[in-house]
Write a protein that holds these residues in place. Structure first.
Motif, PDB file in Angstrom:
ATOM      1  N   GLY A 186      12.837 -11.310  19.354  1.00  0.00           N
ATOM      2  CA  GLY A 186      13.455 -12.575  18.984  1.00  0.00           C
ATOM      3  C   GLY A 186      12.436 -13.474  18.316  1.00  0.00           C
ATOM      4  N   LEU A 187      12.804 -14.051  17.203  1.00  0.00           N
ATOM      5  CA  LEU A 187      11.975 -15.039  16.521  1.00  0.00           C
ATOM      6  C   LEU A 187      12.694 -16.377  16.634  1.00  0.00           C
ATOM      7  N   THR A 188      12.016 -17.367  17.206  1.00  0.00           N
ATOM      8  CA  THR A 188      12.645 -18.657  17.469  1.00  0.00           C
ATOM      9  C   THR A 188      11.882 -19.784  16.809  1.00  0.00           C
ATOM     10  N   LEU A 189      12.605 -20.647  16.124  1.00  0.00           N
ATOM     11  CA  LEU A 189      12.040 -21.868  15.560  1.00  0.00           C
ATOM     12  C   LEU A 189      12.676 -23.033  16.316  1.00  0.00           C
ATOM     13  N   SER A 190      11.910 -23.674  17.197  1.00  0.00           N
ATOM     14  CA  SER A 190      12.509 -24.703  18.048  1.00  0.00           C
ATOM     15  C   SER A 190      11.624 -25.929  18.239  1.00  0.00           C
ATOM     16  N   ASP A 191      10.414 -25.935  17.669  1.00  0.00           N
ATOM     17  CA  ASP A 191       9.523 -27.097  17.792  1.00  0.00           C
ATOM     18  C   ASP A 191       9.697 -27.986  16.569  1.00  0.00           C
ATOM     19  N   PRO A 192      10.183 -29.216  16.725  1.00  0.00           N
ATOM     20  CA  PRO A 192      10.487 -30.054  15.568  1.00  0.00           C
ATOM     21  C   PRO A 192       9.277 -30.724  14.927  1.00  0.00           C
ATOM     22  N   ARG A 193       8.104 -30.615  15.538  1.00  0.00           N
ATOM     23  CA  ARG A 193       6.930 -31.271  14.973  1.00  0.00           C
ATOM     24  C   ARG A 193       6.536 -30.637  13.641  1.00  0.00           C
ATOM     25  N   LEU A 194       6.132 -31.457  12.704  1.00  0.00           N
ATOM     26  CA  LEU A 194       5.644 -31.031  11.394  1.00  0.00           C
ATOM     27  C   LEU A 194       6.708 -30.269  10.604  1.00  0.00           C
ATOM     28  N   PRO A 241      16.727 -25.929  14.149  1.00  0.00           N
ATOM     29  CA  PRO A 241      16.253 -24.904  15.091  1.00  0.00           C
ATOM     30  C   PRO A 241      17.190 -23.706  15.115  1.00  0.00           C
ATOM     31  N   LEU A 242      16.623 -22.521  15.282  1.00  0.00           N
ATOM     32  CA  LEU A 242      17.436 -21.305  15.332  1.00  0.00           C
ATOM     33  C   LEU A 242      16.662 -20.194  16.018  1.00  0.00           C
ATOM     34  N   ALA A 243      17.387 -19.150  16.375  1.00  0.00           N
ATOM     35  CA  ALA A 243      16.803 -17.943  16.958  1.00  0.00           C
ATOM     36  C   ALA A 243      17.371 -16.735  16.247  1.00  0.00           C
ATOM     37  N   VAL A 244      16.528 -15.734  16.016  1.00  0.00           N
ATOM     38  CA  VAL A 244      16.942 -14.498  15.359  1.00  0.00           C
ATOM     39  C   VAL A 244      16.615 -13.327  16.281  1.00  0.00           C
ATOM     40  N   ILE A 245      17.592 -12.536  16.620  1.00  0.00           N
ATOM     41  CA  ILE A 245      17.382 -11.300  17.369  1.00  0.00           C
ATOM     42  C   ILE A 245      17.396 -10.161  16.358  1.00  0.00           C
ATOM     43  N   ALA A 246      16.341  -9.359  16.335  1.00  0.00           N
ATOM     44  CA  ALA A 246      16.202  -8.386  15.252  1.00  0.00           C
ATOM     45  C   ALA A 246      15.384  -7.180  15.681  1.00  0.00           C
ATOM     46  N   THR A 289      25.270 -12.060  12.585  1.00  0.00           N
ATOM     47  CA  THR A 289      25.497 -12.584  13.930  1.00  0.00           C
ATOM     48  C   THR A 289      24.222 -12.578  14.764  1.00  0.00           C
ATOM     49  N   ALA A 290      23.158 -11.974  14.253  1.00  0.00           N
ATOM     50  CA  ALA A 290      21.895 -11.955  14.984  1.00  0.00           C
ATOM     51  C   ALA A 290      21.218 -13.316  14.972  1.00  0.00           C
ATOM     52  N   VAL A 291      21.672 -14.211  14.108  1.00  0.00           N
ATOM     53  CA  VAL A 291      21.109 -15.559  14.016  1.00  0.00           C
ATOM     54  C   VAL A 291      21.979 -16.525  14.804  1.00  0.00           C
ATOM     55  N   THR A 292      21.373 -17.234  15.757  1.00  0.00           N
ATOM     56  CA  THR A 292      22.119 -18.171  16.577  1.00  0.00           C
ATOM     57  C   THR A 292      21.401 -19.514  16.607  1.00  0.00           C
ATOM     58  N   ALA A 293      22.154 -20.559  16.840  1.00  0.00           N
ATOM     59  CA  ALA A 293      21.580 -21.900  16.928  1.00  0.00           C
ATOM     60  C   ALA A 293      21.012 -22.129  18.328  1.00  0.00           C
ATOM     61  N   VAL A 294      19.892 -22.813  18.378  1.00  0.00           N
ATOM     62  CA  VAL A 294      19.329 -23.280  19.642  1.00  0.00           C
ATOM     63  C   VAL A 294      19.017 -24.760  19.483  1.00  0.00           C
ATOM     64  N   ALA A 295      18.736 -25.429  20.588  1.00  0.00           N
ATOM     65  CA  ALA A 295      18.385 -26.844  20.524  1.00  0.00           C
ATOM     66  C   ALA A 295      16.879 -26.989  20.365  1.00  0.00           C
ATOM     67  N   ALA A 296      16.462 -28.046  19.704  1.00  0.00           N
ATOM     68  CA  ALA A 296      15.039 -28.306  19.507  1.00  0.00           C
ATOM     69  C   ALA A 296      14.369 -28.662  20.834  1.00  0.00           C
ATOM     70  N   ARG A 297      13.130 -28.242  20.983  1.00  0.00           N
ATOM     71  CA  ARG A 297      12.334 -28.597  22.157  1.00  0.00           C
ATOM     72  C   ARG A 297      11.599 -29.912  21.847  1.00  0.00           C
ATOM     73  N   ARG A 298      12.149 -31.020  22.295  1.00  0.00           N
ATOM     74  CA  ARG A 298      11.621 -32.338  21.941  1.00  0.00           C
ATOM     75  C   ARG A 298      10.729 -32.952  23.028  1.00  0.00           C
ATOM     76  N   GLU A 299      10.813 -32.436  24.236  1.00  0.00           N
ATOM     77  CA  GLU A 299       9.995 -32.945  25.328  1.00  0.00           C
ATOM     78  C   GLU A 299       8.920 -31.924  25.694  1.00  0.00           C
ATOM     79  N   PRO A 300       7.757 -32.395  26.178  1.00  0.00           N
ATOM     80  CA  PRO A 300       6.693 -31.454  26.560  1.00  0.00           C
ATOM     81  C   PRO A 300       7.131 -30.436  27.605  1.00  0.00           C
ATOM     82  N   SER A 301       8.105 -30.811  28.431  1.00  0.00           N
ATOM     83  CA  SER A 301       8.555 -29.904  29.490  1.00  0.00           C
ATOM     84  C   SER A 301       9.563 -28.871  29.004  1.00  0.00           C
ATOM     85  N   ASP A 302      10.085 -29.017  27.793  1.00  0.00           N
ATOM     86  CA  ASP A 302      11.070 -28.065  27.277  1.00  0.00           C
ATOM     87  C   ASP A 302      10.403 -26.727  26.971  1.00  0.00           C
TER      88      ASP A 302
END
Length: 241
Positions: A43-51, A58-63, A121-134
């Motif tokens: 899985g490749l995940t893009l979920s950190d909104p910084r920069l 944000p999204l996740a790819v299962i491949a 369908t391997a690409v799905t939406a995820v929520a951004a990790r906006r807090e340090p605890s996420d």
């Protein structure tokens, strides 16, 4: 998933090779790259909104992973080096010019892990990790892998209550929680930590805890020098192996 059937996770800098996601690991990470390449799914995940830019989502790819050994660094130098210099500033001290690439030749060869989705369908939406605890959650039932972003709550026992940032119900199975932080904007400090266990009904029974869950301290000049020397030795070992 790792060779033991459990999920594993690590931070990486995603690049694009002919519009296809790819991770370009230096040979210091030879063992990690080959382990990933043998996995039935990644899985490749893009979920950190910084920069990120204004159009980032944000999204996740299962491949399926596919490994290409770029031992002379030709593919990396022609198609990927500019992306890495832009996305990962520490690389600028090693390969920001043809002269630096000759001097640090051991950092140019790469193990390219292509991320090849089986379908749209391997690409799905995820929520951004906006807090340090996420954190990033990976769960597997031994066959399929599920990825989500979550917020943990310590219950005071050996269990963590996990809440999906997307509001989804979390599956049961072997799980790994990845935390990751870095210094902005230089990326000089890059720290990750992993928690493992069994997830059931939204509760993670913790079996392995990390020693550190915060960004590492600022390095001294001597520590920076030692880190680069260790990286060079590890790259050389990987290439010789």
């Amino acid at each position: 998933m790792g060779p033991d059937g459990r999920p594993d996770a690590a931070p990486a800098t995603p690049l694009l090779l002919a519009d296809q996601p790819v991770v370009a690991l230096p040979y210091a990470y030879d063992q990690l790259a080959r382990t990933i390449a043998k996995a039935p799914a990644v899985g490749l995940t893009l979920s950190d909104p910084r920069l990120t830019g204004a159009n980032w989502k944000p999204l996740a790819v299962i491949a399926r992973p596919r490994l290409i050994e770029d031992r002379d660094g030709a593919i990396f130098a022609e198609h990927l080096v500019t992306q890495e210099l832009r996305k990962y500033p520490p690389a600028r001290a090693l390969i920001d010019s043809p002269m630096l690439r000759r001097e640090h030749w051991w950092y140019v060869p790469r193990l390219l892990i292509l991320i090849e989705p089986d379908s749209a369908t391997a690409v799905t939406a995820v929520a951004a990790r906006r807090e340090p605890s996420d954190l990033l959650l990976s769960v597997t039932d031994g066959i399929d892998i599920t990825i989500d972003t979550v917020r943990p709550e310590d219950t005071g026992t050996e269990q963590l209550r996990l809440t999906s940032l997307t509001g989804r119900a979390l599956p049961d199975g072997a799980a790994a929680l990845l935390g990751h932080d870095f210094s902005v904007p230089d990326f000089e400090r890059w720290t990750s930590w992993l928690t493992r266990g069994q997830l059931s009904d939204g509760f993670l029974r913790v079996e392995e805890r990390p020693e550190r869950t915060t960004l590492e301290p600022t390095l001294t000049l001597w520590q920076r020098f030692r880190r680069q020397r260790q990286l060079e030795r590890a790259c050389r070992r990987g290439l010789n192996a």
